[in-house]
Write a protein that holds these residues in place. Sequence first.
Motif, PDB file in Angstrom:
ATOM      1  N   ARG B  22      13.374   7.751   5.498  1.00 22.95           N
ATOM      2  CA  ARG B  22      13.192   6.309   5.325  1.00 22.95           C
ATOM      3  C   ARG B  22      11.988   6.117   4.415  1.00 22.95           C
ATOM      4  O   ARG B  22      10.857   5.996   4.878  1.00 22.95           O
ATOM      5  N   ALA B  23      12.249   6.123   3.101  1.00 24.78           N
ATOM      6  CA  ALA B  23      11.161   6.086   2.112  1.00 24.78           C
ATOM      7  C   ALA B  23      10.372   4.793   2.222  1.00 24.78           C
ATOM      8  O   ALA B  23       9.151   4.787   2.090  1.00 24.78           O
ATOM      9  N   VAL B  24      11.087   3.692   2.426  1.00 24.87           N
ATOM     10  CA  VAL B  24      10.432   2.405   2.689  1.00 24.87           C
ATOM     11  C   VAL B  24      11.020   1.913   3.999  1.00 24.87           C
ATOM     12  O   VAL B  24      12.234   1.846   4.166  1.00 24.87           O
ATOM     13  N   ASP B  25      10.148   1.601   4.942  1.00 26.12           N
ATOM     14  CA  ASP B  25      10.612   1.442   6.318  1.00 26.12           C
ATOM     15  C   ASP B  25      10.122   0.117   6.912  1.00 26.12           C
ATOM     16  O   ASP B  25       9.342   0.092   7.858  1.00 26.12           O
ATOM     17  N   GLY B  26      10.559  -0.976   6.292  1.00 28.75           N
ATOM     18  CA  GLY B  26      10.194  -2.279   6.849  1.00 28.75           C
ATOM     19  C   GLY B  26       8.907  -2.825   6.256  1.00 28.75           C
ATOM     20  O   GLY B  26       7.942  -3.062   6.970  1.00 28.75           O
ATOM     21  N   VAL B  27       8.907  -3.022   4.933  1.00 30.80           N
ATOM     22  CA  VAL B  27       7.691  -3.506   4.280  1.00 30.80           C
ATOM     23  C   VAL B  27       7.715  -5.033   4.184  1.00 30.80           C
ATOM     24  O   VAL B  27       8.691  -5.619   3.719  1.00 30.80           O
ATOM     25  N   ASP B  28       6.671  -5.665   4.650  1.00 32.33           N
ATOM     26  CA  ASP B  28       6.490  -7.113   4.528  1.00 32.33           C
ATOM     27  C   ASP B  28       5.309  -7.372   3.600  1.00 32.33           C
ATOM     28  O   ASP B  28       4.219  -6.886   3.854  1.00 32.33           O
ATOM     29  N   LEU B  29       5.560  -8.128   2.544  1.00 30.70           N
ATOM     30  CA  LEU B  29       4.477  -8.452   1.614  1.00 30.70           C
ATOM     31  C   LEU B  29       4.545  -9.940   1.276  1.00 30.70           C
ATOM     32  O   LEU B  29       5.634 -10.491   1.129  1.00 30.70           O
ATOM     33  N   VAL B  30       3.396 -10.564   1.155  1.00 30.68           N
ATOM     34  CA  VAL B  30       3.329 -11.943   0.676  1.00 30.68           C
ATOM     35  C   VAL B  30       2.255 -11.966  -0.403  1.00 30.68           C
ATOM     36  O   VAL B  30       1.081 -11.773  -0.117  1.00 30.68           O
ATOM     37  N   ILE B  31       2.667 -12.140  -1.648  1.00 27.97           N
ATOM     38  CA  ILE B  31       1.720 -12.048  -2.755  1.00 27.97           C
ATOM     39  C   ILE B  31       1.773 -13.323  -3.577  1.00 27.97           C
ATOM     40  O   ILE B  31       2.826 -13.678  -4.114  1.00 27.97           O
ATOM     41  N   PRO B  32       0.638 -14.040  -3.671  1.00 27.91           N
ATOM     42  CA  PRO B  32       0.627 -15.265  -4.477  1.00 27.91           C
ATOM     43  C   PRO B  32       0.581 -14.942  -5.967  1.00 27.91           C
ATOM     44  O   PRO B  32       0.339 -13.801  -6.343  1.00 27.91           O
ATOM     45  N   GLN B  33       0.808 -15.952  -6.790  1.00 23.01           N
ATOM     46  CA  GLN B  33       0.721 -15.728  -8.233  1.00 23.01           C
ATOM     47  C   GLN B  33      -0.728 -15.719  -8.683  1.00 23.01           C
ATOM     48  O   GLN B  33      -1.602 -16.247  -8.027  1.00 23.01           O
ATOM     49  N   GLY B  34      -0.957 -15.079  -9.832  1.00 24.83           N
ATOM     50  CA  GLY B  34      -2.270 -15.122 -10.466  1.00 24.83           C
ATOM     51  C   GLY B  34      -3.281 -14.130  -9.941  1.00 24.83           C
ATOM     52  O   GLY B  34      -4.472 -14.263 -10.214  1.00 24.83           O
ATOM     53  N   GLY B  44       4.087   9.850  -1.954  1.00 26.61           N
ATOM     54  CA  GLY B  44       5.202   9.871  -1.016  1.00 26.61           C
ATOM     55  C   GLY B  44       5.125   8.801   0.050  1.00 26.61           C
ATOM     56  O   GLY B  44       5.910   8.796   0.992  1.00 26.61           O
ATOM     57  N   ALA B  45       4.201   7.855  -0.095  1.00 24.73           N
ATOM     58  CA  ALA B  45       4.061   6.818   0.927  1.00 24.73           C
ATOM     59  C   ALA B  45       5.144   5.742   0.813  1.00 24.73           C
ATOM     60  O   ALA B  45       5.384   4.998   1.743  1.00 24.73           O
ATOM     61  N   GLY B  46       5.783   5.672  -0.373  1.00 24.23           N
ATOM     62  CA  GLY B  46       6.821   4.659  -0.569  1.00 24.23           C
ATOM     63  C   GLY B  46       6.432   3.597  -1.588  1.00 24.23           C
ATOM     64  O   GLY B  46       7.146   2.603  -1.737  1.00 24.23           O
ATOM     65  N   ILE B 209      -5.220  -6.007  -1.087  1.00 25.30           N
ATOM     66  CA  ILE B 209      -4.674  -4.660  -1.028  1.00 25.30           C
ATOM     67  C   ILE B 209      -3.769  -4.529   0.185  1.00 25.30           C
ATOM     68  O   ILE B 209      -4.082  -5.041   1.263  1.00 25.30           O
ATOM     69  N   ALA B 210      -2.634  -3.845  -0.024  1.00 26.59           N
ATOM     70  CA  ALA B 210      -1.844  -3.406   1.126  1.00 26.59           C
ATOM     71  C   ALA B 210      -1.948  -1.887   1.170  1.00 26.59           C
ATOM     72  O   ALA B 210      -1.770  -1.225   0.144  1.00 26.59           O
ATOM     73  N   VAL B 211      -2.271  -1.358   2.318  1.00 27.97           N
ATOM     74  CA  VAL B 211      -2.308   0.099   2.458  1.00 27.97           C
ATOM     75  C   VAL B 211      -0.969   0.527   3.037  1.00 27.97           C
ATOM     76  O   VAL B 211      -0.539   0.024   4.073  1.00 27.97           O
ATOM     77  N   ILE B 212      -0.289   1.433   2.316  1.00 24.14           N
ATOM     78  CA  ILE B 212       1.037   1.880   2.741  1.00 24.14           C
ATOM     79  C   ILE B 212       0.964   3.333   3.174  1.00 24.14           C
ATOM     80  O   ILE B 212       0.282   4.143   2.542  1.00 24.14           O
ATOM     81  N   ASP B 213       1.644   3.641   4.253  1.00 24.39           N
ATOM     82  CA  ASP B 213       1.734   5.028   4.687  1.00 24.39           C
ATOM     83  C   ASP B 213       3.088   5.216   5.352  1.00 24.39           C
ATOM     84  O   ASP B 213       3.504   4.379   6.159  1.00 24.39           O
ATOM     85  N   HIS B 214       3.786   6.280   5.021  1.00 29.20           N
ATOM     86  CA  HIS B 214       5.120   6.551   5.567  1.00 29.20           C
ATOM     87  C   HIS B 214       6.038   5.334   5.495  1.00 29.20           C
ATOM     88  O   HIS B 214       6.727   5.009   6.454  1.00 29.20           O
ATOM     89  N   GLY B 215       6.009   4.645   4.359  1.00 25.39           N
ATOM     90  CA  GLY B 215       6.943   3.549   4.144  1.00 25.39           C
ATOM     91  C   GLY B 215       6.616   2.262   4.872  1.00 25.39           C
ATOM     92  O   GLY B 215       7.440   1.359   4.936  1.00 25.39           O
ATOM     93  N   ARG B 216       5.434   2.181   5.470  1.00 27.46           N
ATOM     94  CA  ARG B 216       5.058   0.963   6.188  1.00 27.46           C
ATOM     95  C   ARG B 216       3.700   0.463   5.720  1.00 27.46           C
ATOM     96  O   ARG B 216       2.839   1.250   5.335  1.00 27.46           O
ATOM     97  N   VAL B 217       3.512  -0.856   5.794  1.00 25.38           N
ATOM     98  CA  VAL B 217       2.207  -1.424   5.500  1.00 25.38           C
ATOM     99  C   VAL B 217       1.356  -1.276   6.758  1.00 25.38           C
ATOM    100  O   VAL B 217       1.706  -1.803   7.808  1.00 25.38           O
ATOM    101  N   ILE B 218       0.269  -0.514   6.645  1.00 24.55           N
ATOM    102  CA  ILE B 218      -0.538  -0.310   7.842  1.00 24.55           C
ATOM    103  C   ILE B 218      -1.787  -1.188   7.852  1.00 24.55           C
ATOM    104  O   ILE B 218      -2.459  -1.297   8.870  1.00 24.55           O
ATOM    105  N   ALA B 219      -2.082  -1.800   6.711  1.00 24.23           N
ATOM    106  CA  ALA B 219      -3.205  -2.741   6.691  1.00 24.23           C
ATOM    107  C   ALA B 219      -3.076  -3.605   5.458  1.00 24.23           C
ATOM    108  O   ALA B 219      -2.506  -3.189   4.457  1.00 24.23           O
ATOM    109  N   GLU B 220      -3.593  -4.831   5.550  1.00 26.42           N
ATOM    110  CA  GLU B 220      -3.490  -5.737   4.409  1.00 26.42           C
ATOM    111  C   GLU B 220      -4.691  -6.655   4.408  1.00 26.42           C
ATOM    112  O   GLU B 220      -5.147  -7.091   5.473  1.00 26.42           O
TER     113      GLU B 220
END
Lengths: 284, 326
Positions: B22-34, B44-46, B209-220
């Motif tokens: 599962r290269a990407v395993d449930g990633v949630d991101l909310v990124i504004p413009q600009g 290999g984190a995804g 910043i979103a920190v990704i590890d094993h296909g998941r966001v572990i901190a944002e």
Amino acid sequence: MTLASETTATLGAPTDALRKALTSQIRPSRPNPLTAVRVSAWRTMRKMKHYGVAVLFDVTLMPIIFLLTFTYLFGGAFAGSTKEYLQYFLPGVLVQTVVMPTVYTGTALNMDITRGIYDRFRTMPFWQPATIVGSLLGDIVRYVLALTTTMGVGLALGFRPDGGVGGVLAAMLLLLVFAVSVSWIFAALGMVAKAPETVSGSSMLVMFPLVFTSNIFVKPDTMPGWMETIVNANPVSNAATAVRGLVHGDASGSDIGWVLLACGVITLIFAPLTMYLYRAKSRS
Amino acid sequence: MSSQSTLAIETSGLVKVFGETRAVDGVDLVIPQGVVYGVLGPNGAGKTTTIRMLSTLLTPDGGTARVLGHDVVREAEAVRSRVSLTGQFASVDEDLTAAENLTLLARLLGFSRAQAAERAEELLAAFDLTTAAGRQSKTFSGGMRRRLDIAASLVITPDLLFLDEPTTGLDPRSRNQVWDSVRAMVALGTTILLTTQYLDEADQLADRIAVIDHGRVIAEGTTGELKSSVGTGALHVRLVKAESRPAASQLLTRMLAAPVFLESDPFALSVRTDDSERIARALAELARSEIAVSDFAFGRPSLDEVFLALTGRPAEDTTANQEDAA
């Protein structure tokens, strides 16, 4: 950790050139498919221009070696005299001349994929088959160069086409259609191969039987019946027969018809297959 | 054009599976413009897979993703016309010259021949490549190639630019040039999503910043938020001899009453603490025990430590080192 911040802080302001480039608001509508194909063919030809004479060398060396060795080593034994053999063999060599470099289409496409160039193309909103079709059509330059050179060497060695200039040109035209069709096979291979070397390596598995179990080198009537059947069914044989007919001025409509039919069948199978494999890249 | 209220990127439960992985395993991101948004993670984190889905190169196996308000699957064409991708490996045609590369792309985007030539010239000037315009790009240095690659992504000014590890493998000078272009682009209104495995780079460039590890966001969060989530400051010590690290580690643990991290550099260790008095005594004690220190510093935690605190292991794969030291 913050070492770079002082050195770049002053440079961080965009230069005028960068500002100009980044504030461009030109958003043309997407090109029509024909333009996209033409531009892609232009790309293939530019690449060839940068390679220079190496391209010519690549595609004509093999046929010329074949032409010389077969004519002067085996020609007498095959056909009674080298002169007579050349009359039979040269049209066959022309077929070989265009069929062998069709592999380049596959290696070039594969190189585009492995180097990531297609990743960029695929994020652009133009008619997607254009880059592949364009690259196939651009390769026509390569075939024309190869055919002209081989024909020139043949003439120098004493080949005389009874069909005259018209016959030779018609034969070349037919061969260009044939080559573009065959190149779809390698385009499909180029889509799935892991590396360009795999395309050229595995192409030999296709190329060898295709070129040798044909009537390029000898008339099939001396072969055992089963082999004769195989040879006569090979589209390369059909092409060689039609080209022989055209350059010597005695082609039959059915000879040419069979070649065009083979071209149609190959294209109808491998062009959609190539595009299917291209699109499937977004799933894996 | 786009209203600023539309999010640049919004994903929910994004998944991509390759075979068993599962290269990407449930990633949630909310990124504004600009903004410059950093996606940080080890190899290999995804990160790349996420970017490839957002730029329509890969079809997601689960979840949804909207880019500038458009669904990446159902409205892929609309996404493609507004975003640009600079992949991890410079994807320019090495056989063509710099000018030919840019002209080709401009023509494929619908520019007329004259417009394409003009645009190519503009971009070459912007990225300091005018003198190299007529050279085949295979003769380029890594930094020049990367600049050409970025220029190639800007033929049509994108609203959103994906930069996948833009400085991996570059020398410091080229890296700074790329950083400058990133800052300039965002200053002129392009939203940038960049992936990096360099914590330093995310620290330098990214607003969030979103920190990704094993296909998941572990901190944002912002870099500041991430750092303060790890807590206090830290003492960094670099020893003269790597062999003395176990002894130094023992001593610091005892003196500072806090766990010691062995860094990937075999000479270095760090301790999270705020107690300057204890630090002074610990350093004195190191000197008394004849453990030679080449360098020490006290500061806020680096993103390296943030990563360590979040994942329980360093950002780089240094398990071998740690076993040696333990």
